[in-house]
Design a protein around this motif. Structure first.
Motif, PDB file in Angstrom:
ATOM      1  N   MET A  41       1.015  -1.217   0.083  1.00 53.43           N
ATOM      2  CA  MET A  41      -0.106  -0.167  -0.119  1.00 53.43           C
ATOM      3  C   MET A  41       0.835   1.270  -0.147  1.00 53.43           C
ATOM      4  N   LYS A  42       2.038   1.139   0.759  1.00 50.20           N
ATOM      5  CA  LYS A  42       2.837   2.414   0.832  1.00 50.20           C
ATOM      6  C   LYS A  42       3.608   2.764  -0.654  1.00 50.20           C
ATOM      7  N   LEU A  43       3.678   1.589  -1.223  1.00 50.62           N
ATOM      8  CA  LEU A  43       4.586   1.601  -2.485  1.00 50.62           C
ATOM      9  C   LEU A  43       3.285   2.398  -3.573  1.00 50.62           C
ATOM     10  N   ILE A  44       2.159   2.076  -3.466  1.00 47.64           N
ATOM     11  CA  ILE A  44       1.224   2.520  -4.242  1.00 47.64           C
ATOM     12  C   ILE A  44       0.923   3.969  -4.018  1.00 47.64           C
ATOM     13  N   LEU A  45       0.950   4.319  -2.704  1.00 48.23           N
ATOM     14  CA  LEU A  45       0.762   5.656  -2.299  1.00 48.23           C
ATOM     15  C   LEU A  45       1.905   6.434  -2.895  1.00 48.23           C
ATOM     16  N   LEU A  46       3.093   5.933  -2.952  1.00 51.37           N
ATOM     17  CA  LEU A  46       4.224   6.566  -3.209  1.00 51.37           C
ATOM     18  C   LEU A  46       4.295   6.719  -4.765  1.00 51.37           C
ATOM     19  N   LEU A  47       3.821   5.946  -5.467  1.00 53.58           N
ATOM     20  CA  LEU A  47       3.904   5.907  -6.995  1.00 53.58           C
ATOM     21  C   LEU A  47       2.692   7.055  -7.330  1.00 53.58           C
ATOM     22  N   LEU A  48       1.575   6.957  -6.411  1.00 56.47           N
ATOM     23  CA  LEU A  48       0.480   7.964  -6.711  1.00 56.47           C
ATOM     24  C   LEU A  48       0.910   9.087  -6.501  1.00 56.47           C
ATOM     25  N   GLY A  49       1.582   9.372  -5.423  1.00 59.23           N
ATOM     26  CA  GLY A  49       2.260  10.817  -5.225  1.00 59.23           C
ATOM     27  C   GLY A  49       3.068  11.301  -6.491  1.00 59.23           C
ATOM     28  N   LEU A  50       4.159  10.484  -6.733  1.00 60.13           N
ATOM     29  CA  LEU A  50       4.771  10.798  -7.785  1.00 60.13           C
ATOM     30  C   LEU A  50       4.201  11.228  -9.207  1.00 60.13           C
ATOM     31  N   VAL A  51       3.082  10.530  -9.393  1.00 56.56           N
ATOM     32  CA  VAL A  51       2.440  10.628 -10.591  1.00 56.56           C
ATOM     33  C   VAL A  51       1.826  12.390 -10.364  1.00 56.56           C
ATOM     34  N   VAL A  52       1.230  12.469  -9.169  1.00 57.48           N
ATOM     35  CA  VAL A  52       0.400  13.768  -8.809  1.00 57.48           C
ATOM     36  C   VAL A  52       1.409  14.761  -9.016  1.00 57.48           C
ATOM     37  N   PHE A  53       2.843  14.494  -8.471  1.00 56.21           N
ATOM     38  CA  PHE A  53       3.688  15.642  -8.306  1.00 56.21           C
ATOM     39  C   PHE A  53       4.011  15.926  -9.787  1.00 56.21           C
ATOM     40  N   SER A  54       4.471  14.918 -10.652  1.00 58.26           N
ATOM     41  CA  SER A  54       4.734  15.093 -12.145  1.00 58.26           C
ATOM     42  C   SER A  54       3.887  15.852 -12.888  1.00 58.26           C
ATOM     43  N   VAL A  55       2.387  15.508 -12.569  1.00 56.98           N
ATOM     44  CA  VAL A  55       1.398  16.401 -13.434  1.00 56.98           C
ATOM     45  C   VAL A  55       1.387  17.691 -12.828  1.00 56.98           C
ATOM     46  N   ALA A  56       1.651  17.870 -11.607  1.00 58.88           N
ATOM     47  CA  ALA A  56       1.422  19.278 -11.156  1.00 58.88           C
ATOM     48  C   ALA A  56       2.675  19.933 -11.767  1.00 58.88           C
ATOM     49  N   LEU A  57       3.819  19.383 -11.738  1.00 59.73           N
ATOM     50  CA  LEU A  57       5.220  20.158 -12.223  1.00 59.73           C
ATOM     51  C   LEU A  57       5.025  20.435 -13.539  1.00 59.73           C
ATOM     52  N   THR A  58       4.622  19.359 -14.465  1.00 61.33           N
ATOM     53  CA  THR A  58       4.080  19.845 -15.830  1.00 61.33           C
ATOM     54  C   THR A  58       3.208  20.795 -16.045  1.00 61.33           C
ATOM     55  N   LEU A  59       2.261  21.036 -15.444  1.00 61.24           N
ATOM     56  CA  LEU A  59       1.281  21.928 -15.725  1.00 61.24           C
ATOM     57  C   LEU A  59       1.714  23.176 -15.377  1.00 61.24           C
ATOM     58  N   TRP A  60       2.604  23.420 -14.318  1.00 59.47           N
ATOM     59  CA  TRP A  60       3.086  24.657 -13.790  1.00 59.47           C
ATOM     60  C   TRP A  60       4.099  25.035 -14.746  1.00 59.47           C
ATOM     61  N   LYS A  61       5.091  24.257 -15.423  1.00 62.54           N
ATOM     62  CA  LYS A  61       6.025  24.800 -16.209  1.00 62.54           C
ATOM     63  C   LYS A  61       5.479  25.199 -17.618  1.00 62.54           C
ATOM     64  N   ALA A  62       4.213  24.204 -17.838  1.00 66.32           N
ATOM     65  CA  ALA A  62       3.501  24.785 -19.120  1.00 66.32           C
ATOM     66  C   ALA A  62       3.142  26.150 -19.033  1.00 66.32           C
ATOM     67  N   ALA A  63       2.506  26.378 -17.885  1.00 66.68           N
ATOM     68  CA  ALA A  63       1.956  27.704 -17.812  1.00 66.68           C
ATOM     69  C   ALA A  63       2.826  28.722 -17.872  1.00 66.68           C
ATOM     70  N   ARG A  64       3.999  28.449 -17.078  1.00 68.74           N
ATOM     71  CA  ARG A  64       5.080  29.451 -16.982  1.00 68.74           C
ATOM     72  C   ARG A  64       5.702  29.562 -18.326  1.00 68.74           C
ATOM     73  N   HIS A  65       5.979  28.602 -19.036  1.00 69.91           N
ATOM     74  CA  HIS A  65       6.359  28.552 -20.712  1.00 69.91           C
ATOM     75  C   HIS A  65       5.661  29.625 -21.324  1.00 69.91           C
ATOM     76  N   GLU A  66       4.292  29.429 -21.372  1.00 70.47           N
ATOM     77  CA  GLU A  66       3.198  30.206 -21.924  1.00 70.47           C
ATOM     78  C   GLU A  66       3.399  31.780 -21.403  1.00 70.47           C
ATOM     79  N   ARG A  67       3.273  32.057 -19.987  1.00 70.33           N
ATOM     80  CA  ARG A  67       3.376  33.356 -19.632  1.00 70.33           C
ATOM     81  C   ARG A  67       4.646  33.945 -20.003  1.00 70.33           C
ATOM     82  N   LEU A  68       5.870  33.247 -20.211  1.00 68.28           N
ATOM     83  CA  LEU A  68       7.120  34.047 -20.614  1.00 68.28           C
ATOM     84  C   LEU A  68       7.113  34.453 -22.239  1.00 68.28           C
ATOM     85  N   SER A  69       6.447  33.349 -22.854  1.00 65.63           N
ATOM     86  CA  SER A  69       6.408  33.458 -24.303  1.00 65.63           C
ATOM     87  C   SER A  69       5.490  34.637 -24.731  1.00 65.63           C
TER      88      SER A  69
END
Length: 315
Positions: A1-29
């Motif tokens: 269960m801990k491994l699943i939660l860890l993997l889920l957390g990594l996915v959420v973090f990756s998605v959040a980071l990608t969306l943040w970087k995408a928005a930042r790239h758009e704003r700077l452009s």
């Protein structure tokens, strides 16, 4: 269960980071390449345009992934001394709003630009279209024959082709690609990759000095533009196929320019047949020139516009 939660957390973090970087790239452009012109609103859709010069009205329509900056780099300044030049961002590209989320059709784009041009006082302009913009210009001539005086086409996609859509547009036009792949590209692909793609489109010619800095690669990588462009490109073959039988109805003067070294929109597939489908159309073949004649041999495209204007009685 801990491994699943860890993997889920990594996915959420990756998605959040990608969306943040995408928005930042758009704003700077958008900060680096802000709108060049003004805006008007047609049925709730904001349309970005650049207007310069005086004389007969001339509308310029850009190609896939492009924006007004392709023409404001040099072409508008060349023509503004003898024409009232209007350059539009097509729907979803540059700073013009998307019409819908299914890919604005050629006719929908033409309808919008006709109304925008009329709003600006250009009731029967000369119309110039490059590449995909040439497809829109043809839709303008087919569906609004009373709303233009002449048509000039440069490397225009005009006839059906046999090659497939390709992996890139197949993926990006799919719902999964629209939702997942495009945000990742916006977030993680550097602008220099777009610059390299631009160079490949110019071949065998070279992009003029300063073009990359002016065109706004980051604008092309915004999510809204990538989504709109991918869907428009995915729908293009079917729309072109439906449009071809109407070419014989075009009665305004038509000038066509196309390089015989163009591997993006091939001369033999598109402009040679088109010149035979429109009565009185004049085709100028540019020896050794690629897909961007208005930059590689500007005198040839400008002369074609002038010939159209003369044939239309405007010069």
């Amino acid at each position: 269960m801990k491994l699943i939660l860890l993997l889920l957390g990594l996915v959420v973090f990756s998605v959040a980071l990608t969306l943040w970087k995408a928005a930042r790239h758009e704003r700077l452009s958008e900060e680096h390449w802000p709108p060049e012109g003004e805006f008007l609103t047609i049925d709730g859709h904001r349309v970005h345009y650049v207007l310069r010069g005086s004389g007969p009205d001339l509308v310029l329509i850009h190609g896939a992934s492009g924006n007004t900056r392709d023409f404001t780099f040099a072409m508008v300044d060349r023509l503004a001394g003898r024409y009232r030049v209007i350059v539009f961002d097509r729907p979803g590209l540059g700073y013009t709003d998307r019409i819908n989320r299914t890919g604005a059709t050629l006719r929908q784009q033409a309808d919008l630009l006709v109304r925008a041009a009329t709003e600006l006082g250009a009731e029967r302009p000369l119309v110039f279209g490059h590449s995909y913009g040439g497809s829109v210009a043809l839709a303008w001539a087919v569906h609004h024959p009373e709303r233009l005086s002449g048509l000039t086409l440069s490397a225009a996609a005009s006839n059906p082709w046999s090659t497939g859509l390709g992996t890139y547009y197949t993926v990006l036009s799919h719902p999964i690609g629209q939702s997942l792949v495009i945000p990742a590209l916006t977030a993680w692909v550097p602008d220099r990759v777009v610059d390299d793609t631009i160079d490949s489109v110019f071949l065998p010619d070279m992009a003029p000095e300063g073009y990359h800095a002016h065109i706004g690669a980051g604008l092309t990588l915004r999510r809204v533009s990538m989504r709109a462009n991918a869907l428009q490109r995915a729908n293009l073959l079917e729309e072109i196929t439906a449009q071809v039988p109407r070419y014989g109805e075009i009665a305004v003067p038509v000038e066509i320019v196309h390089g015989d070294a163009d591997e993006t929109v091939q001369l033999r597939v598109h402009s040679i047949p088109l010149s035979q489908q429109i009565a009185g159309a004049n085709l100028t073949v540019l020896d050794g020139i690629g897909h961007m004649p208005h930059h590689a041999v500007p005198e040839a495209t400008d002369a074609a516009i002038d010939r159209t204007a003369s044939r239309a009685g405007l010069r």
